[in-house]
Design a protein around this motif. Structure first.
Motif, PDB file in Angstrom:
ATOM      1  N   ASN A  26      -5.872   1.573  -5.534  1.00 55.19           N
ATOM      2  CA  ASN A  26      -6.658   0.387  -5.185  1.00 55.19           C
ATOM      3  C   ASN A  26      -8.146   0.724  -5.174  1.00 55.19           C
ATOM      4  OD1 ASN A  26      -7.550  -2.082  -4.354  1.00 55.19           O
ATOM      5  ND2 ASN A  26      -6.641  -2.003  -2.308  1.00 55.19           N
ATOM      6  N   ARG A  39     -14.982   1.485  -6.595  1.00 54.56           N
ATOM      7  CA  ARG A  39     -15.468   1.252  -7.954  1.00 54.56           C
ATOM      8  C   ARG A  39     -16.991   1.087  -7.968  1.00 54.56           C
ATOM      9  NH1 ARG A  39     -12.464  -0.014 -12.382  1.00 54.56           N
ATOM     10  NH2 ARG A  39     -10.649  -0.696 -11.174  1.00 54.56           N
ATOM     11  N   GLN A  40     -17.534   0.384  -6.971  1.00 59.53           N
ATOM     12  CA  GLN A  40     -18.986   0.215  -6.884  1.00 59.53           C
ATOM     13  C   GLN A  40     -19.678   1.557  -6.608  1.00 59.53           C
ATOM     14  OE1 GLN A  40     -18.808  -2.781  -3.784  1.00 59.53           O
ATOM     15  NE2 GLN A  40     -19.563  -4.373  -5.193  1.00 59.53           N
ATOM     16  N   GLU A  74     -10.564  -1.114  -5.737  1.00 61.07           N
ATOM     17  CA  GLU A  74     -11.388  -2.244  -5.280  1.00 61.07           C
ATOM     18  C   GLU A  74     -11.543  -2.262  -3.756  1.00 61.07           C
ATOM     19  OE1 GLU A  74     -12.839  -3.763  -7.523  1.00 61.07           O
ATOM     20  OE2 GLU A  74     -11.612  -3.353  -9.286  1.00 61.07           O
ATOM     21  N   GLN A  75     -10.763  -1.453  -3.051  1.00 58.95           N
ATOM     22  CA  GLN A  75     -10.826  -1.474  -1.589  1.00 58.95           C
ATOM     23  C   GLN A  75     -12.131  -0.862  -1.096  1.00 58.95           C
ATOM     24  OE1 GLN A  75      -7.369   0.190   0.228  1.00 58.95           O
ATOM     25  NE2 GLN A  75      -7.796  -0.695   2.221  1.00 58.95           N
ATOM     26  N   GLN A  76     -12.669  -1.411  -0.010  1.00 53.38           N
ATOM     27  CA  GLN A  76     -13.876  -0.855   0.578  1.00 53.38           C
ATOM     28  C   GLN A  76     -13.613   0.581   1.020  1.00 53.38           C
ATOM     29  OE1 GLN A  76     -15.082  -3.435   3.772  1.00 53.38           O
ATOM     30  NE2 GLN A  76     -15.921  -4.996   2.393  1.00 53.38           N
ATOM     31  N   SER A  82     -17.001  -1.012  -2.468  1.00 49.75           N
ATOM     32  CA  SER A  82     -15.685  -0.606  -2.951  1.00 49.75           C
ATOM     33  C   SER A  82     -15.839   0.741  -3.644  1.00 49.75           C
ATOM     34  CB  SER A  82     -15.131  -1.636  -3.939  1.00 49.75           C
ATOM     35  OG  SER A  82     -15.872  -1.606  -5.150  1.00 49.75           O
TER      36      SER A  82
END
Length: 474
Positions: A445, A326-327, A447-449, A324
Motif C-alpha cells: 500500500n 509514493r509522495q 498510497e498510505q500515509q 504518502s
C-alpha cells in the motif's frame, strides 16, 4: 586535456628518492582525524579470503610485491608541512607476510582462535607516518586450507579499491604460478595524479557553483538526528561498533524494484525512502539527513587505480507524516538527482566551507549512512584453489547508524552497523524487524500515509494487546 596529461604536467617535489604530493581532500580529512585519535582502527578496512587447496606462499608474496610496485598508493605514507598533510610516495616498499599456524588446534577451538586472530589483525593500529598502510597475514588451518587476511587503511583505499586489489592479486597469482609475466597493463595515472588534478579543478567558478548548491541545500541543518538511544551519548565518539545482518526474499525485492519503476526511481531511491521513513518514525524528526557514498570514479583512467576516490553525498529530505510513501519517494528521487548533478564537491571540502560548530560526540552534518551495492562480484578463480570471502565480525562504527544493502541472486541482503555506545543488539534486532515490516507494508500500500504505516511485528502487537488487557491485580 585529460586527467593524466594534467597530472603529469603538475610539479612534484622529489626528496631523497621519494616523491612528495599534496593529499586529496578526503585524505586530508582522514589525516586530521588520525591526529585527533592516533592509531584509531575506525578507518581500518579488513577483508579475508578463505582458500582451499595448496596455496603457494612464495607466489602469493611475489604477487603482493608486484601489486605494491604497480600502485603508488600502497607505498605511500604521510607527513606534514606547516600543519598540512602531504603524501610521501616511496620508490619501494617491502611487505612482510607472516604465517600463523593453527593446524595443531582441535577443530572445536580453531574457529574461536581464528576469529580472535582476524579481529586482532583488523584492530592493529597503523602509523600513517611510517607505514606500510597495508597488512597481509596468512592463517593456516589445515595442510590445504588457509585464511588470507588483508587490512588496509582507508586513507589509501576505498571499497572499490579492495575489489581491484583482490582481482589483480588473483590474476598475478595465476600468471606467476605458471611462470608467466604480469598480465596487467601499465596504469596511465596514479592516485597522486588524481589528488593534484582534483585540487586544480575545484577552483573559481566551478567550485563556486558546487558550493552554492550545497550551501543552500544544507542551510540551517539540525545538528544531530535525535534517534532514541539505549545509552546516553558519550562526550567523545569511541567508534566502537557491531553489525546485524538480514535477508529479504526475491519476491519482496522484485516488488520494491517494480514500485520504484512506477515512479521512475531506482532501487536505491526506493530503499532510501524506506530508510527515511524508518528514521522519521523512530525520531519524530521531520528534517532527515542521510549520507550516501558514491564511487566518484567518473573517468575511465580511474577505474583500475587503488586509492581513496569515494565521495559522500548528503541527501536531505523534509518528511511529513501526511505524505504518502509514493509522495516521499518522488521527493527522494528529486533530491538524489540534484545531488548527483553536484557530486564533484568533496564532502571534506563541504564540511570545511559550512563552518559548522564541531562536537566530538557525533559526526558533522549526518549521523546515519545508507548504501546500496549493486555491482556483481566476480567469481575468483585460481589454479588449484577455491576461494570465497570470509564473513568477519566488525567491532567499529564510524557513525551512529549505517544501513548497507546488497543485491544478490536470491534477493536483497542488508547489514545494520551501529555504535555500541548508543545501541544494544536487542534494539537493533527490533529495528531490523521494523524495517522489514515497513518494506512489506509499503509494497502492499504505497498510497498510505507514512505516519500510518504499520511498524510493529505480529509478536509485538500481540504482546501490547496482552499487556493492555491484563487487568488482573493481586
Amino acid at each position: 586535456m585529460t586527467l593524466a596529461t594534467d597530472a603529469q604536467n603538475s610539479p612534484a617535489a622529489m626528496t631523497d628518492e621519494v616523491f612528495v604530493f599534496p593529499t586529496s581532500f578526503a585524505q586530508q580529512r582522514l589525516w586530521f582525524l588520525d591526529q585527533l585519535d592516533p592509531g584509531s582502527p575506525a578507518y581500518n578496512i579488513p577483508t579475508a579470503l578463505h582458500i582451499k587447496g595448496q596455496l603457494k606462499i612464495a607466489v602469493l608474496k611475489q604477487s603482493i610485491s608486484q601489486l605494491i610496485a604497480r600502485h603508488e598508493s600502497l607505498r605511500t605514507t604521510f607527513a606534514s608541512r606547516a600543519g598540512d598533510p602531504l603524501q610521501i610516495v616511496h620508490p619501494t616498499l617491502k611487505l612482510t607476510l607472516p604465517v600463523v599456524d593453527l593446524q595443531s588446534l582441535p577443530h572445536s577451538q580453531q574457529t574461536t582462535v581464528l576469529q580472535y586472530w582476524i579481529n586482532q589483525i583488523a584492530q592493529l593500529p597503523f602509523d600513517l607516518g611510517v607505514g606500510p598502510l597495508l597488512r597481509v597475514t596468512v592463517i593456516q588451518l589445515a595442510p590445504a586450507e588457509y585464511i588470507v587476511s588483508f587490512t588496509i587503511h582507508h586513507i589509501i583505499a576505498d571499497g572499490l579499491s579492495i575489489e581491484i586489489l583482490i582481482q589483480e592479486l588473483a590474476l598475478l597469482y595465476a600468471s606467476f604460478t605458471n611462470n608467466y609475466l604480469s598480465p596487467l597493463s601499465p596504469l596511465s595515472i596514479q592516485y597522486a595524479d588524481f589528488s593534484i588534478w582534483q585540487r586544480e579543478q575545484l577552483q573559481g567558478e566551478r567550485l563556486a557553483a558546487q558550493l552554492t548548491y550545497w550551501q543552500q541545500h544544507l542551510q540551517d541543518v539540525p545538528p544531530v538526528l535525535a534517534l532514541p538511544t539505549v545509552y546516553p551519548r558519550p562526550v567523545t565518539q569511541s567508534f566502537r561498533g557491531a553489525r546485524q545482518s538480514f535477508q529479504l526474499s526475491a519476491p519482496l525485492t522484485q516488488a520494491l524494484r517494480h514500485l520504484g519503476q512506477q515512479e521512475k526511481a531506482t532501487l536505491f531511491m526506493t530503499l532510501l525512502a524506506v530508510c527515511k521513513t524508518l528514521l522519521y518514525r523512530y525520531s519524530g524528526q521531520a528534517d532527515i539527513l542521510v549520507g550516501s557514498p558514491i564511487a566518484n570514479r567518473n573517468r575511465p583512467e580511474l577505474e583500475t587505480v587503488i586509492g581513496l576516490f569515494a565521495n559522500t553525498l548528503v541527501l536531505r529530505t523534509h518528511v511529513s507524516g501526511h505524505l504518502s510513501f509514493r509522495q516521499l519517494l518522488r521527493q527522494v528521487r528529486t533530491i538524489a538527482l540534484d545531488a548527483y548533478a553536484h557530486q564533484d564537491l568533496p564532502f571534506e571540502k563541504l564540511v570545511g566551507e559550512l563552518q559548522l560548530e564541531r562536537d566530538l560526540s557525533y559526526s558533522p552534518v549526518f549521523q546515519v549512512k545508507f548504501m546500496l551495492q549493486n555491482a556483481p562480484q566476480e567469481q575468483l578463480k585460481l589454479p588449484g584453489l577455491t576461494l570465497s570471502f570470509l564473513s568477519t565480525e566488525n567491532s567499529t562504527a564510524k557513525l551512529d547508524l549505517s544501513l548497507d544493502m546488497y543485491e544478490t541472486a536470491s534477493g536483497l541482503t542488508g547489514t545494520f552497523e551501529y555504535n555500541t555506545d548508543l545501541f544494544d543488539k536487542a534494539t537493533i534486532n527490533r529495528m531490523v524487524e521494523h524495517f522489514c515490516c515497513l518494506l512489506s507494508r509499503i509494497v502492499n500500500n504505497p498510497e498510505q500515509q507514512i505516519s500510518q504505516l504499520p511498524l510493529l511485528t505480529a509478536t509485538e502487537r500481540e504482546q501490547i494487546l496482552l499487556d493492555s488487557n491484563d487487568t488482573q491485580t493481586e
